[in-house]
Structure formats: structure tokens, C-alpha cells
Design a protein around this motif. Structure first.
Motif, short mmCIF file in Angstrom:
data_model
loop_
_atom_site.label_atom_id
_atom_site.label_comp_id
_atom_site.label_asym_id
_atom_site.label_seq_id
_atom_site.Cartn_x
_atom_site.Cartn_y
_atom_site.Cartn_z
N TRP A 500 1.04 -1.23 0.10
CA TRP A 500 -0.27 0.00 -0.01
C TRP A 500 0.75 1.17 -0.03
N GLY A 501 2.01 1.27 0.80
CA GLY A 501 3.16 2.08 0.62
C GLY A 501 2.80 3.58 1.60
N LEU A 502 1.76 3.72 2.38
CA LEU A 502 1.61 4.55 3.28
C LEU A 502 1.90 6.04 2.65
N PRO A 503 1.33 6.15 1.50
CA PRO A 503 1.55 7.62 0.86
C PRO A 503 0.96 8.69 1.71
N GLY A 504 0.21 8.33 2.88
CA GLY A 504 -0.26 9.36 3.59
C GLY A 504 0.72 9.91 4.64
N PHE A 505 1.83 9.11 4.88
CA PHE A 505 3.02 9.58 5.62
C PHE A 505 3.65 10.66 4.87
N LEU A 506 3.93 10.21 3.44
CA LEU A 506 4.48 11.07 2.63
C LEU A 506 3.88 12.65 2.32
N ALA A 507 2.37 12.57 2.48
CA ALA A 507 1.66 13.60 2.14
C ALA A 507 1.70 14.45 3.53
N GLY A 508 1.49 13.89 4.62
CA GLY A 508 1.93 14.63 6.02
C GLY A 508 3.08 15.27 5.93
N SER A 509 4.26 14.51 5.55
CA SER A 509 5.66 15.04 5.76
C SER A 509 5.69 16.45 4.60
N VAL A 510 4.85 16.42 3.54
CA VAL A 510 5.07 17.33 2.45
C VAL A 510 4.51 18.68 3.17
N LEU A 511 3.27 18.38 3.93
CA LEU A 511 2.87 19.42 4.70
C LEU A 511 3.82 20.08 5.91
N LEU A 512 4.39 19.25 6.29
CA LEU A 512 5.22 19.62 7.50
C LEU A 512 6.59 20.22 7.08
N LEU A 513 6.93 19.82 6.10
CA LEU A 513 8.43 20.16 5.59
C LEU A 513 8.33 21.63 4.85
N LEU A 514 7.39 21.43 3.82
CA LEU A 514 7.22 22.46 2.73
C LEU A 514 6.38 23.73 3.14
N PRO A 515 6.62 24.96 2.61
CA PRO A 515 5.62 26.16 2.86
C PRO A 515 4.36 25.55 2.14
N ALA A 516 3.30 26.40 2.68
CA ALA A 516 2.01 26.05 2.32
C ALA A 516 1.64 26.14 0.71
N VAL A 517 2.16 27.11 -0.16
CA VAL A 517 1.85 27.18 -1.32
C VAL A 517 2.12 25.94 -2.01
N PRO A 518 3.35 25.44 -2.04
CA PRO A 518 3.77 24.20 -2.80
C PRO A 518 3.25 22.92 -1.91
#
Length: 782
Positions: A500-518
Motif C-alpha cells: 500500500w505504501g503509506l502515501p499518507g505519511f509522505l503527504a503529511g511530511s510534505v505539509l510539515l516540511l514545505l511552505p503552504a503554497v507548494p
């Protein structure tokens, strides 16, 4: 890591928690609704299911956020019973399509019941779900749904409780600041009276004596005037010393304050001072530059990181401030204060520059030469500004630094609870992905390899969710994010349907590490890529839709819990700093008021006494007039001192008790309040209110109270105030009152004795800790 868009709004984190929790709840209901639709229910069954869904959603929102539906929350035990019926009765018609609903009942039980009842009920609900699964013959789905039955209530409970904890922390830090300022005001009142009351009284008495001696003993009158002059000059010097003592600036103090303020604003701070002890003028000048630079960073930039260094370079000291939020080109964030300070630095033989750097960074440099004979530079290691050491604060407040975490603060579980809930949720999602893999019946080797990849993803996610635990990885966050993306999508080619890959982890990390716009577009792209991966390996469309919805919710949960856990830790660490900042502001205000109130009066007394001294030999009538003016001024100054002292000291027991009840309710402590003492004399009212405030402060700092009682009753000419709580641990060497000197309980003991009273503190036989103050109304303080 840029989190300033969250940290800069005082009310945003609680609203963010409510929004994320509501979205997660709606997402869960949407997923379960899709299962129900897949069963092709009749029109009446579908209508009943929708109504039951909506009812459970409303009940869950009322349990998660009591302030949202306060009237419904009053009947929470009835609503909990109603929710239990709605979660289990529909199984008769909807069977396995209704399996997710009992998870919300588990979450409500954790939110509404005491832990000793809630957790056993939680376990019983999970067992009931497993029994239903076996009854309906769910097969391998038993493992997956069991994990989900544990994870769903933990997520709902975690987000709901996290929002509540953050609200409590926001309210409690304001209350702690108020208590700290109140304690400082009491100390000011005592010090003010002790410092100047006797001096002004002595001036008044000697002035009256000198005026009487003018006619018959002018020489003795001049001697008295000499004594008056000495006393007045000393009093004026005391006023100026106190004022300077509260107004002086130091580089180390400003650096520590800067670190606190930057962290409170969500801006990363790296502070390094390696300049040893500086001459007073140099220290004050660099401190002023640092303060002005900090003001510009907070007001005019969008910084995510600010670095502050002060080092010796030969015979000079260099202060450097660099931040990454310069803003629009051509408009450097420099205020008029910097230009004024530049002139001061140049007057000291140094220079001050401001310039933009590549990468949208901005830098302020100040170099000041050291005078000859200044102490040599330290050869030791650089000392970073810190807030976790014992001892006096370096900011000139005189208050102790917050002690390291230990027994004194063990009762405040919000940060640890936040971290524990976040870790539990992350582990739950890994178990969910493992159960997904097991449902594909892979070989043991494949299952083991899947486990290795999942553990690697879990490790990366823990690093992204808790950056304080891995500060060395901070410069490489984008690399670890890229590695997480590879580990999320590459195994689709290796394991097929077992991944399944846990893409939700990666999606959450994107919000944590990157600014809101990207961040948000990439969040959607990650979720869509996960769906594409499932489609490419041949998963059914129903499974793809389910996994996509779950990945979206997982990303929101990971982002919400991780961000709120960090905020809980930050708020917890900043409470003492905020209180100290409030005290510092009170000291500055007091210094200003003290100088404005008494400086002029004491200067007038000094000048008029000098004039009268000269007039005594030849113009005694004029000298007597001047002494009359001195007397009037001295009496007015003494009245001003007493007025200020009374203004700081006058308090109301009723107001303090109501404030205590409101504040304790805000931090989750149930309070029973009963005041049955009628109207009290002002001095008695004040000393009892002060006792209540100090006892409340000690209770918040040193206990794990859940219940508290405050009573004040009158028996004849005696008034008894009692403050008791159920959360104070028994000391190893037996109970005893806190008798430390200063403005604490020990100081209050002396005050109450002045009213022929008594103050006791200790554990009762039922285990509660009780503070009891008894005063006699007929007595007056000595």
C-alpha cells in the motif's frame, strides 16, 4: 522548516485541531458510507443509515469539542449511551458495513470517562468488534479491521484531546504571567515601602525639628539640615539605583530574550555568544542593537530562521544577526531605530551595516571597539544562550531560570501525551499497512521485506514529525523527504498488490516540511500518485477508492498530530519564559513610575534644604518658608509611597476566588468554591487574597490536582481560608509548609501572624493537601 504560518496566530492551533478533526470524522463517515452503498440497501435502509450517521457525527463532535455544543455536552453520559445504541443496534440490518461505527464509541469513552473506566471499555469494544467479525466470517479482514478499530478511536481521541490541551496551555500561560506579575507587584510594594518609607519619615521629622530650632538654635538647625540633605541625597540615589537596576540592558539577557521571542513566533533561533564579559557601555550598546534587530525581524520579515552571534575579533566585538526572511527585493526590513543606533555605534568608534544576502537572507553587522584594559576574551567554548539551566536568569530580572524537567513539573503531561498519541497513531498506520500486505497472502520473505520498508518509512516519519529529536538532520530535510518518496513508491514495482505504501505519511511530511503554497498541491499529487500505483499493480477500483480516501485522512492526521505535538512542547517550554517576560515588563513600568513619582520630589527636597541651609544665618524667615515647603513635599512624597504600596497590595478575596475558579476550570481542575465570610476589612481581605493566590500558584506548579476546594468561613471574630487539592504527592520526610523566604508561603506566614493568625500547610488523613489561613478580625498588623 517553515511553520511560521501556524505559529504566528495565537488562536490558530486550536482552530486547526478542530478543522482537522472534523475533516477526519467526515472522512471516516464517507468511507463507511461507501461500504454501506456497496451493500445495495433499500431506500428506507439508506435513509435510516444516513440519519444514524448524522446523529453519531453530531454526538461525536459534542464529545470531542464541548464548547461547540455546550448544551448537549451537559448530558454527555446520556449522549454516550445514545451513541452506544446507534453504534451496535444497526448491525442487525447493516452487518459488516457498520463495523467502523463502534470505533467512535471507543473514542467517546476515552474522552468522557475516567481512565480506569474508559480503557477497559475501550478493550471490550474491540473484543466485541472481533466477535462480530468472527460471527460474520470476515477471514483475514479480522486483522485489518482490528487494527483499524484500535487506530480510529486513538486518532479521534488524540486530535480532540490535543486541541483541548493546546487551549489549556494558551489559557494557562496567560494566567501564569498574571500570577508572576502579581507576585512581582507585591515584592515591589514591600521594597518600595522599606526603601523609601523610613527615609521620607526621617526627613519629615528632622525638618519639623529644624524649623522649631531656627529662632533659638540656628546652628543646631543647620546641623539638622545637613542630616536632612544627606538623607535626601541617599534616598534620591536609591531611587536612581533601583530605576537603573530595572532598566539596564545586557547582551546576554537580550540574547536569551531574543531566543524566547523567536521561538514563540515560530522562528528557529541559533544563538552563540563568545565574547566573555564586556564593559558596561559596550554591553548596553550591543544589547540595544540586538533588540532593535529583533524588532525588525519580528515586524518586517517572514523569517523561518534567525542566527545571532557575538564574538571577539582582536580589540573589537562583532555582533551579527542573520535571517532568511528579507521580504521583497529593494525593501530591506530596517526600521528607523537601526539608523539611530548606527550613529551611537559610530560615536563609540565602531560601525553598523545592514545588507541583503543571496537566498532572500538579510544580515545586520555591528562592530564596536573595546576600551583599553577590557577583560581578555574567553578561551573556553562558546556559550549558547539557554533557558534550561538553573540559576539566575541572565536577563537582569533576578528570577531563576526554569528548572530542568523533573518532579516539580512532572504533573504537566501535555507534551508527553502529545508525543505518545502521535507515535501511537504512526505505529497504528504501519500495522494497518502490514495487515493490508497480509491480506494479499505474500510469502514470508516478501512479508518480511515489506516490513523492512515500512519500518524505514516509520523511522523517517518520526524524524519529520519530531524534528527536535533529530536536529542533525535539519539541513537534509529535503533529502530525507526525497528518500521517503522513493521508499513509498518504488516497492509498488517490487511487491505488487502486497504494497500500500503509506502515501499518507509522505503527504503529511510534505505539509510539515514545505511552505503552504507548494505543500498542498504536492499533498494532492502524492495521494493521486498512491492511487495510480495501486491501479498499476491491479488492485480493484473499490480498494483504490478506499485506500485513496484513507491516505488523504492519514496525511491530515500525521500533519495535525505532528504539528500540534510540536506546538504543545513549545508552549510548555515557553510558559516560564512568558511569565518572566511579563515580570520584566512590570519591572520596567515600575522603574519608570518610581523615577517619575519620587525623583522630582526628592530633588526638590534636596535643593530647598540646601537653600534653607544658606538662608539660616541671615534670612531665617525665608529659611522657615523653605523648610515649610520641604515638609509639604516630604509628606506628599511619603503619601505617594504609601498610595503606590496600597495600590499594589490591595486585593479582594472574592475577586481572587472567582478568578481562581475560572482559571482552574480552564486547566481542567474541578473546583468547589464557598465564601461565607461577609465583607472583610481591607487589610484582612488583602492578606487572605494574597494567601489564596500564592497557594494557587504552588498548586499549579507542584501538584497533579484534578479536584480543588476553596472555602472561607467566619466564626465570630475569626476568618478561616482553606485551599485543598487532591494532587500533591506526600514528601519523603513528612508534610510541612513551604517556608522559603521571599514572597512565597513563608513570607505570608509572617503577614498572617501580624493579624494574630496562623498559616498551616500539609496533607490531611484522606490524602488531600490543605493550606489553611486563620486571621483574627480584631487584630491589626503591626
Amino acid at each position: 522548516m517553515e511553520a511560521a504560518h501556524i505559529w504566528r496566530s495565537g488562536n490558530l492551533p486550536p482552530r486547526l485541531a478542530v478543522t482537522i478533526t472534523a475533516l477526519v470524522l467526515v472522512g471516516f463517515f464517507a468511507i463507511d458510507g461507501s461500504f454501506l452503498i456497496a451493500e445495495s440497501p433499500s431506500a428506507w435502509q439508506f435513509s435510516v443509515a444516513v440519519l444514524a450517521f448524522l446523529a453519531i457525527l453530531v454526538l461525536q463532535l459534542s464529545h470531542s469539542f464541548p464548547r461547540l455544543l455546550p448544551r448537549l455536552y451537559r448530558y454527555r453520559y446520556w449522549t454516550l449511551g445514545t451513541q452506544a445504541a446507534l453504534c451496535f443496534v444497526p448491525f442487525v440490518s447493516f452487518r459488516l458495513a457498520w463495523l467502523a461505527m463502534p470505533g467512535f464509541l471507543s473514542a467517546s469513552a476515552l474522552l468522557l470517562l475516567r481512565p480506569r473506566f474508559a480503557w477497559p471499555l475501550f478493550g471490550l469494544i474491540v473484543v466485541a468488534i472481533d466477535a462480530l467479525l468472527f460471527h460474520f466470517g470476515a477471514g483475514w479482514d479480522v486483522v485489518y479491521i482490528t487494527v483499524q478499530a484500535v487506530l480510529t478511536p486513538l486518532v479521534v481521541f488524540g486530535l480532540s484531546r490535543m486541541a483541548e490541551m493546546l487551549g489549556v496551555l494558551y489559557r494557562s500561560r496567560a494566567e501564569l504571567s498574571r500570577l508572576a506579575v502579581a507576585g512581582e507587584r507585591l515584592r515591589f510594594a514591600r521594597d518600595l515601602h522599606d526603601l523609601l518609607g523610613s527615609s521620607l519619615s526621617a526627613i519629615t521629622l528632622r525638618c519639623e525639628l529644624a524649623r522649631r530650632m531656627l529662632a533659638d538654635a540656628p546652628d543646631k538647625a543647620r546641623q539638622e539640615l545637613t542630616e536632612i540633605l544627606g538623607t535626601a541625597r541617599q534616598a534620591l540615589a536609591d531611587v536612581r539605583a533601583v530605576s537603573r537596576g530595572h532598566r539596564e540592558m545586557s547582551l546576554s539577557g537580550e540574547a536569551d530574550a531574543a531566543q524566547s521571542m523567536l521561538r514563540a513566533a515560530g522562528i528557529g533561533a541559533a544563538v552563540r555568544l563568545d565574547c566573555a564579559e564586556l564593559p558596561e557601555r559596550t554591553d548596553t550598546l550591543l544589547a540595544a542593537v540586538l533588540r532593535e534587530g529583533l524588532t525588525n525581524v519580528l515586524r518586517h520579515s517572514k523569517a523561518g530562521q534567525c542566527d545571532i552571534t557575538a564574538v571577539r575579533e582582536g580589540a573589537n566585538v562583532r555582533l551579527t544577526m542573520t535571517n532568511d526572511g528579507a521580504g521583497r527585493p529593494g525593501r530591506p526590513p530596517v526600521g528607523g531605530g537601526i539608523h539611530s543606533l548606527r550613529r551611537g555605534v559610530e560615536a563609540a568608534g565602531g560601525w553598523l551595516t545592514t545588507r541583503a544576502l543571496p537566498g532572500d537572507r538579510f544580515r545586520v553587522d555591528a562592530v564596536v571597539p573595546l576600551p583599553e584594559g577590557a577583560p581578555a576574551a574567553s578561551t573556553g567554548r562558546a556559550r549558547p544562550a539557554r533557558h534550561d539551566q538553573r540559576g539566575p536568569a541572565p536577563d537582569g530580572t533576578g528570577l531563576p531560570r526554569p528548572a530542568a524537567e523533573g518532579p516539580a513539573v512532572r504533573h504537566d503531561l501535555a507534551p508527553r501525551a502529545a508525543r505518545a498519541l502521535t507515535v501511537a497513531a504512526l505505529v497504528g498506520y504501519v500495522l494497518l499497512a502490514t495487515a493490508w500486505a497480509m491480506s494479499a497472502h505474500p510469502s514470508p520473505r516478501t512479508l518480511g521485506e515489506v516490513g523492512v520498508f515500512l519500518l524505514a518509512l516509520l523511522g523517517l516519519q518520526l524524524g519529520h514529525s519530531f524534528p527536535r529529536t533529530t536536529p542533525a538532520l535539519a539541513p537534509y530535510r529535503l533529502w530525507t523527504l526525497g528518500l521517503q518518496a522513493v521508499l513509498t513508491f518504488l516497492p509498488f514495482a517490487l511487491f505488487g498488490e502486497a504494497w500500500w505504501g503509506l502515501p499518507g505519511f509522505l503527504a503529511g511530511s510534505v505539509l510539515l516540511l514545505l511552505p503552504a503554497v507548494p505543500g498542498w498541491p504536492l499533498f494532492a499529487a502524492v495521494v493521486a500518485s498512491g492511487a495510480l500505483g495501486l491501479w498499476l499493480v491491479g488492485d480493484a477500483m473499490g480498494d483504490i477508492a478506499y485506500a485513496t480516501a484513507l491516505s488523504s485522512m492519514t496525511g491530515l492526521v500525521v500533519f495535525g498530530l505532528s504539528r500540534m505535538a510540536e506546538l504543545a512542547v513549545e508552549l510548555h517550554r515557553s510558559r516560564a519564559e512568558i511569565a518572566r517576560a511579563a515580570v520584566t515588563g512590570e519591572r520596567l513600568r515600575f522603574a519608570r513610575d518610581l523615577h517619575d513619582l519620587l525623583g522630582f520630589s526628592l530633588s526638590t527636597i534636596t535643593l530647598k534644604c540646601e537653600l534653607a541651609y544658606r538662608l539660616v544665618p541671615d534670612r531665617r524667615e525665608r529659611a522657615e518658608q523653605e523648610l515649610t515647603e520641604v515638609l509639604r513635599t516630604a509628606r506628599q512624597a511619603l503619601a505617594d509611597v504609601r498610595t503606590v504600596a496600597r495600590g499594589y497590595r490591595q486585593m479582594s478575596l472574592t475577586d481572587e476566588a472567582e478568578s481562581a475558579r475560572s482559571m482552574l476550570a480552564g486547566v481542567g481542575i474541578r473546583t468547589a468554591l464557598r465564601l461565607d465570610c461577609g465583607e472583610l476589612p481591607t487589610d484582612v481581605d488583602t492578606v487572605l487574597a494574597t494567601t489564596l493566590r500564592e497557594g494557587l500558584t504552588n498548586m499549579l506548579r507542584h501538584s497533579k490536582a484534578e479536584r480543588c476546594t476553596i472555602t472561607a468561613e467566619r466564626e465570630g471574630r475569626t476568618v478561616r481560608l482553606t485551599l485543598a487539592n487532591d494532587g500533591a504527592a506526600r514528601p519523603e520526610h513528612g508534610p510541612g509548609p513551604d517556608t522559603d523566604s521571599g514572597s512565597g508561603i513563608g513570607n505570608l506566614t509572617a503577614r498572617i501572624r501580624a493579624f494574630d493568625g496562623r498559616l498551616t500547610a500539609g496533607h490531611r488523613q484522606d490524602g488531600w493537601y490543605q493550606l489553611c489561613a486563620t486571621v483574627t478580625l480584631s487584630a491589626r498588623p503591626a
